[in-house]
Design a protein around this motif. Sequence first.
Motif, PDB file in Angstrom:
ATOM      1  N   TYR A 284      -6.175   6.676  -3.493  1.00  0.00           N
ATOM      2  CA  TYR A 284      -6.895   5.459  -3.141  1.00  0.00           C
ATOM      3  C   TYR A 284      -5.963   4.279  -3.411  1.00  0.00           C
ATOM      4  CZ  TYR A 284     -11.186   8.221  -2.973  1.00  0.00           C
ATOM      5  OH  TYR A 284     -12.148   9.146  -2.664  1.00  0.00           O
ATOM      6  N   LEU A 285      -5.376   3.733  -2.374  1.00  0.00           N
ATOM      7  CA  LEU A 285      -4.482   2.594  -2.497  1.00  0.00           C
ATOM      8  C   LEU A 285      -5.258   1.304  -2.257  1.00  0.00           C
ATOM      9  CD1 LEU A 285      -1.516   4.111  -0.441  1.00  0.00           C
ATOM     10  CD2 LEU A 285      -1.916   4.241  -2.924  1.00  0.00           C
ATOM     11  N   ASP A 286      -4.589   0.175  -2.503  1.00  0.00           N
ATOM     12  CA  ASP A 286      -5.273  -1.105  -2.333  1.00  0.00           C
ATOM     13  C   ASP A 286      -5.694  -1.346  -0.887  1.00  0.00           C
ATOM     14  OD1 ASP A 286      -4.965  -1.594  -5.006  1.00  0.00           O
ATOM     15  OD2 ASP A 286      -3.105  -2.749  -4.764  1.00  0.00           O
ATOM     16  N   ASP A 287      -4.842  -0.951   0.044  1.00  0.00           N
ATOM     17  CA  ASP A 287      -5.099  -1.255   1.451  1.00  0.00           C
ATOM     18  C   ASP A 287      -5.266  -0.019   2.316  1.00  0.00           C
ATOM     19  OD1 ASP A 287      -2.533  -0.408   1.147  1.00  0.00           O
ATOM     20  OD2 ASP A 287      -1.639  -1.846   2.535  1.00  0.00           O
ATOM     21  N   ALA A 288      -5.381   1.157   1.707  1.00  0.00           N
ATOM     22  CA  ALA A 288      -5.461   2.375   2.512  1.00  0.00           C
ATOM     23  C   ALA A 288      -5.971   3.527   1.656  1.00  0.00           C
ATOM     24  CB  ALA A 288      -4.092   2.727   3.098  1.00  0.00           C
ATOM     25  N   GLU A 290      -5.114   7.741   1.403  1.00  0.00           N
ATOM     26  CA  GLU A 290      -4.037   8.631   1.817  1.00  0.00           C
ATOM     27  C   GLU A 290      -4.316  10.039   1.331  1.00  0.00           C
ATOM     28  OE1 GLU A 290       0.320   7.266   1.850  1.00  0.00           O
ATOM     29  OE2 GLU A 290       0.211   8.576   0.095  1.00  0.00           O
ATOM     30  N   ARG A 340      -2.254   8.574   6.372  1.00  0.00           N
ATOM     31  CA  ARG A 340      -2.572   7.292   5.741  1.00  0.00           C
ATOM     32  C   ARG A 340      -3.479   6.502   6.689  1.00  0.00           C
ATOM     33  NH1 ARG A 340       0.355   3.928   2.002  1.00  0.00           N
ATOM     34  NH2 ARG A 340      -0.161   1.706   2.257  1.00  0.00           N
ATOM     35  N   PRO A 342      -5.743   2.949   7.039  1.00  0.00           N
ATOM     36  CA  PRO A 342      -5.974   1.631   6.441  1.00  0.00           C
ATOM     37  C   PRO A 342      -7.408   1.480   5.951  1.00  0.00           C
ATOM     38  CG  PRO A 342      -4.832   1.430   8.538  1.00  0.00           C
ATOM     39  CD  PRO A 342      -5.257   2.861   8.414  1.00  0.00           C
ATOM     40  N   ALA A 343      -7.579   0.650   4.949  1.00  0.00           N
ATOM     41  CA  ALA A 343      -8.907   0.453   4.380  1.00  0.00           C
ATOM     42  C   ALA A 343      -9.846  -0.201   5.384  1.00  0.00           C
ATOM     43  CB  ALA A 343      -8.818  -0.414   3.117  1.00  0.00           C
ATOM     44  N   ALA A 344      -9.280  -0.943   6.355  1.00  0.00           N
ATOM     45  CA  ALA A 344     -10.108  -1.626   7.359  1.00  0.00           C
ATOM     46  C   ALA A 344     -10.532  -0.705   8.488  1.00  0.00           C
ATOM     47  CB  ALA A 344      -9.352  -2.814   7.942  1.00  0.00           C
TER      48      ALA A 344
END
Length: 345
Positions: A284-288, A290, A340, A342-344
């Motif tokens: 769980y990354l800030d913007d994605a 993976e 990967r 993106p979170a959006a």
Amino acid sequence: MVAVVVSIAYGLGQGFRVPELLFGNVSLYLAIYSLGAWGRSRAASRLVRILIIIGMFLWLFLTIGFQFSNPEALAEFTDGASPEAAVAIALLSILLNLLFFGAAYVIGDRAWASARARAALEQRTRELAAEREHSAAQAVVLERVRIARELHDVVAHHVSVMGIQAGAARRVLDRDPAQAEEALTAIEQSARRAVEDLQNLLGTLRSDEPEDTPAPSTLGVDQLESLVSEVTGAGRAARFATVGTPRPVDGTVGNTLYRVAQEALTNSLKHAGPSAEIDVRLRYLDDAVEIEISDTGGRPVTRAAGAGLGQLGMRERVDAVGGTLEAGPRSRGGYLVRARIPAAA
């Protein structure tokens, strides 16, 4: 033709001084209006109406000119009024005729335009309805293509697991019946799960009402650990780890991550050696979000041939949600798959 006949009859009635005026005026108005509102040939309709109106005004001007040139007729026309009043009466008669014929002409054209607009709107409505039906049919086809891809993932994974378990049971059947029984039990469970998944997916494929059917798959990131457990149950060394702070993800994104992991694990089971170690990491990354699946490689017991559709399906899935996919051999041996999103997304 009807308008011409009505106009001639009206003119004859005026010429012979038929005392009835209301019926004749109404008939002439309706004839001119109907010709403008329903005439199929617009050029002919326009020409006939203009000729009728010109003829009526010529007759009116001739009548007024005759009356003004004949004192007895003028006195009869104006009931003995003064010359100024006679002029006013003549002008009023011209104005009333302008309003009469102008209204019949303009309102007829407006009725024609309104009918054409309604016809165009109805045609557009029918086209939109046909387009909606086409879009609905296309959506069904696309949904069934997606379900076919789900079928590929389900069958490939479960069959790979069952193949490994069957091989393990065959090797230990004589010297360790308990372990062989455990492997056969795992085969039975995988077969039942595969049949259940296939029944759900094929039930959706057979349905003609896609809006009333449940989603073919609700598997997501919450089921990744159990997916890895199936691999360990098949006798392979596999680990699952979560990196970062877990957070809710969209159902489509979660299902995409699950299917990528499932396909990558299936490939590792087929192509990596029995001693290969498999590592699955969900980040769980800030913007994605993976998912990474890697194995240490090795020589497989049997060479498994593939059509290369598995990686193509993974790439299409990830592209559909705006993500990226990396797949290829590692420099230190083995294979790596990393998706990967993106979170959006």
